[in-house]
Design a protein around this motif. Structure first.
Motif, PDB file in Angstrom:
ATOM      1  N   GLU A 112       0.833  -1.203   0.000  1.00 35.29           N
ATOM      2  CA  GLU A 112       0.000   0.000   0.000  1.00 35.29           C
ATOM      3  C   GLU A 112       0.871   1.258   0.000  1.00 35.29           C
ATOM      4  OE1 GLU A 112      -3.603   1.607  -0.497  1.00 35.29           O
ATOM      5  OE2 GLU A 112      -3.490  -0.507   0.085  1.00 35.29           O
ATOM      6  N   VAL A 113       1.894   1.270   0.851  1.00 39.10           N
ATOM      7  CA  VAL A 113       2.793   2.430   0.925  1.00 39.10           C
ATOM      8  C   VAL A 113       3.553   2.601  -0.393  1.00 39.10           C
ATOM      9  CG1 VAL A 113       4.824   3.378   2.088  1.00 39.10           C
ATOM     10  CG2 VAL A 113       3.024   2.260   3.423  1.00 39.10           C
ATOM     11  N   HIS A 114       4.104   1.504  -0.893  1.00 41.47           N
ATOM     12  CA  HIS A 114       4.873   1.534  -2.138  1.00 41.47           C
ATOM     13  C   HIS A 114       4.007   2.011  -3.296  1.00 41.47           C
ATOM     14  CE1 HIS A 114       6.431  -0.360  -5.864  1.00 41.47           C
ATOM     15  NE2 HIS A 114       7.614  -0.068  -5.359  1.00 41.47           N
ATOM     16  N   PHE A 115       2.787   1.496  -3.393  1.00 41.90           N
ATOM     17  CA  PHE A 115       1.908   1.889  -4.486  1.00 41.90           C
ATOM     18  C   PHE A 115       1.540   3.366  -4.381  1.00 41.90           C
ATOM     19  CE2 PHE A 115      -2.171   2.662  -6.467  1.00 41.90           C
ATOM     20  CZ  PHE A 115      -2.032   2.042  -7.699  1.00 41.90           C
ATOM     21  N   TYR A 116       1.198   3.816  -3.184  1.00 40.46           N
ATOM     22  CA  TYR A 116       0.804   5.214  -3.020  1.00 40.46           C
ATOM     23  C   TYR A 116       1.938   6.144  -3.454  1.00 40.46           C
ATOM     24  CZ  TYR A 116      -0.847   9.573  -0.990  1.00 40.46           C
ATOM     25  OH  TYR A 116      -1.242  10.887  -0.826  1.00 40.46           O
ATOM     26  N   LEU A 117       3.151   5.879  -2.988  1.00 38.38           N
ATOM     27  CA  LEU A 117       4.280   6.760  -3.316  1.00 38.38           C
ATOM     28  C   LEU A 117       4.571   6.737  -4.818  1.00 38.38           C
ATOM     29  CD1 LEU A 117       6.653   5.939  -0.326  1.00 38.38           C
ATOM     30  CD2 LEU A 117       5.149   7.931  -0.601  1.00 38.38           C
ATOM     31  N   SER A 118       4.548   5.552  -5.414  1.00 38.02           N
ATOM     32  CA  SER A 118       4.801   5.445  -6.853  1.00 38.02           C
ATOM     33  C   SER A 118       3.687   6.111  -7.656  1.00 38.02           C
ATOM     34  CB  SER A 118       4.929   3.970  -7.255  1.00 38.02           C
ATOM     35  OG  SER A 118       5.973   3.332  -6.568  1.00 38.02           O
ATOM     36  N   HIS A 119       2.457   5.860  -7.248  1.00 38.91           N
ATOM     37  CA  HIS A 119       1.301   6.402  -7.951  1.00 38.91           C
ATOM     38  C   HIS A 119       1.254   7.925  -7.841  1.00 38.91           C
ATOM     39  CE1 HIS A 119      -3.352   6.026  -8.604  1.00 38.91           C
ATOM     40  NE2 HIS A 119      -2.731   6.513  -9.665  1.00 38.91           N
ATOM     41  N   ARG A 120       1.529   8.431  -6.655  1.00 36.67           N
ATOM     42  CA  ARG A 120       1.539   9.888  -6.472  1.00 36.67           C
ATOM     43  C   ARG A 120       2.627  10.527  -7.327  1.00 36.67           C
ATOM     44  NH1 ARG A 120      -0.054  13.369  -2.160  1.00 36.67           N
ATOM     45  NH2 ARG A 120      -0.291  15.401  -3.178  1.00 36.67           N
ATOM     46  N   LEU A 121       3.789   9.887  -7.405  1.00 33.02           N
ATOM     47  CA  LEU A 121       4.870  10.392  -8.238  1.00 33.02           C
ATOM     48  C   LEU A 121       4.457  10.431  -9.705  1.00 33.02           C
ATOM     49  CD1 LEU A 121       7.862  11.292  -8.228  1.00 33.02           C
ATOM     50  CD2 LEU A 121       8.476   8.887  -8.594  1.00 33.02           C
ATOM     51  N   LEU A 122       3.704   9.437 -10.125  1.00 30.36           N
ATOM     52  CA  LEU A 122       3.249   9.383 -11.514  1.00 30.36           C
ATOM     53  C   LEU A 122       2.217  10.457 -11.828  1.00 30.36           C
ATOM     54  CD1 LEU A 122       2.980   5.514 -11.858  1.00 30.36           C
ATOM     55  CD2 LEU A 122       4.419   6.990 -13.284  1.00 30.36           C
ATOM     56  N   HIS A 123       1.674  11.104 -10.807  1.00 30.14           N
ATOM     57  CA  HIS A 123       0.674  12.152 -11.021  1.00 30.14           C
ATOM     58  C   HIS A 123       1.236  13.562 -10.877  1.00 30.14           C
ATOM     59  CE1 HIS A 123      -3.462  10.518 -11.492  1.00 30.14           C
ATOM     60  NE2 HIS A 123      -2.887   9.406 -11.060  1.00 30.14           N
ATOM     61  N   VAL A 124       2.335  13.738 -10.174  1.00 28.59           N
ATOM     62  CA  VAL A 124       2.761  15.103  -9.848  1.00 28.59           C
ATOM     63  C   VAL A 124       4.079  15.502 -10.502  1.00 28.59           C
ATOM     64  CG1 VAL A 124       1.569  15.032  -7.629  1.00 28.59           C
ATOM     65  CG2 VAL A 124       3.979  14.374  -7.735  1.00 28.59           C
ATOM     66  N   SER A 125       4.679  14.690 -11.322  1.00 27.16           N
ATOM     67  CA  SER A 125       5.948  15.037 -11.930  1.00 27.16           C
ATOM     68  C   SER A 125       5.884  14.787 -13.426  1.00 27.16           C
ATOM     69  CB  SER A 125       7.074  14.198 -11.312  1.00 27.16           C
ATOM     70  OG  SER A 125       6.975  12.859 -11.767  1.00 27.16           O
ATOM     71  N   TRP A 126       7.045  14.958 -14.081  1.00 28.42           N
ATOM     72  CA  TRP A 126       7.115  14.712 -15.518  1.00 28.42           C
ATOM     73  C   TRP A 126       6.791  13.270 -15.868  1.00 28.42           C
ATOM     74  CZ3 TRP A 126      10.594  11.088 -17.244  1.00 28.42           C
ATOM     75  CH2 TRP A 126      11.598  10.702 -16.341  1.00 28.42           C
ATOM     76  N   LEU A 127       6.773  12.385 -14.864  1.00 25.29           N
ATOM     77  CA  LEU A 127       6.450  10.984 -15.105  1.00 25.29           C
ATOM     78  C   LEU A 127       4.984  10.765 -15.456  1.00 25.29           C
ATOM     79  CD1 LEU A 127       8.476   9.268 -12.232  1.00 25.29           C
ATOM     80  CD2 LEU A 127       8.960   9.141 -14.676  1.00 25.29           C
ATOM     81  N   LYS A 128       4.150  11.778 -15.243  1.00 27.38           N
ATOM     82  CA  LYS A 128       2.716  11.572 -15.493  1.00 27.38           C
ATOM     83  C   LYS A 128       2.417  11.236 -16.949  1.00 27.38           C
ATOM     84  CE  LYS A 128       1.937  16.567 -15.687  1.00 27.38           C
ATOM     85  NZ  LYS A 128       1.379  17.692 -14.924  1.00 27.38           N
TER      86      LYS A 128
END
Length: 259
Positions: A112-128
């Motif tokens: 859950e922690v790993h997914f949240y951090l990865s998912h949030r990163l995919l929404h707020v940076s150039w990774l989106k």
């Protein structure tokens, strides 16, 4: 199983991994499809969360992207196998049942922690840009759950590596991670309310509602199955966040999503 993993060749690990993840995807996806599209509606139990039609060619696209993810997840099993071969990680020998249970509980929380951090990163940076294709499925299906770009699949698929460096897990605990992951992922993308009588403000076990809102609204509800990370970081959506959008048949504003 432990001896097999330690003694087999890298190409065997990759081949077994591909078959393993393909079976998980199609067995649980098919079961979820039957439950949410045929069996439960026939008994009048539950409800569809977003009644809007699927996008043109959506299922074909999801299956094609998921095939790539299955290949990456399967071949990626060579990395945890490699940690064992290098001696950087070890497997617990004859772990008692209570240890396996605690390890699985830990991995559920860590996932859950790993997914949240990865998912949030995919929404707020150039990774989106690598996550937006997943959001082409505004109305989700059980086949959406592996519909990733390769980079997103690699980010989400490395959940085992760090824990294996820190603790000697039982092989059964590690093998169970992709099993509960696909079950939770299918529930989240089912677009079906499996707990229609649950309190809408306290839906700890209703990941379907939470993730349906994430796809309908694009932002918020970044967690995997449980709400504790969204509540901790104040990213939880209100239960009625998508009602207006669904009522008018709207889709997320692509220009806003890309901003």
């Amino acid at each position: 199983m432990r001896d097999f993993i330690l003694t087999c060749q890298w190409y065997t690990i990759m081949g077994v991994g591909i078959v393993f993840f393909a079976c998980l995807y199609f067995v649980f996806g098919g079961l979820n499809w039957l439950l949410s599209r045929r069996i439960l509606p026939a008994f009048g139990y539950g409800r569809v969360l977003d009644p809007r039609p699927l996008a043109p060619q959506q299922l074909r696209r999801e299956l094609g992207e998921s095939a790539v993810t299955i290949f990456l997840f399967g071949t990626g099993m060579v990395f945890p196998w490699g940690l064992l071969q290098l001696g950087w990680a070890r497997l617990a020998v004859q772990a008692p049942g209570w240890q396996i249970a605690l390890e699985i509980l830990f991995m559920v929380v860590w996932n859950e922690v790993h997914f949240y951090l990865s998912h949030r990163l995919l929404h707020v940076s150039w990774l989106k840009r690598f996550h937006l294709p997943h959001h082409r499925s505004v109305v989700t299906t059980p086949w959406t759950c592996y519909s990733f770009t390769p980079l997103e699949a690699m980010m989400l698929g490395n959940v085992l590596l760090l824990p294996m460096l820190l603790h000697d897990f039982s092989i059964y605990s590690l093998a169970f991670v992709p099993v509960f992951s696909i079950v939770f992922n299918n529930i989240g993308h089912s677009n079906y309310d499996y707990l229609p009588d649950a309190d809408r403000d306290r839906w700890w076990l209703n990941g379907a509602r939470r993730h349906h809102l994430h796809h309908a609204c694009y932002r918020g509800n970044y967690g995997f199955m449980f709400p504790f990370m969204d509540r901790l970081f104040a990213t939880e959506l209100a239960p009625d966040a998508a009602e207006t959008r669904i009522a008018r048949g709207a889709k997320p504003d692509e220009k806003q999503n890309a901003a």
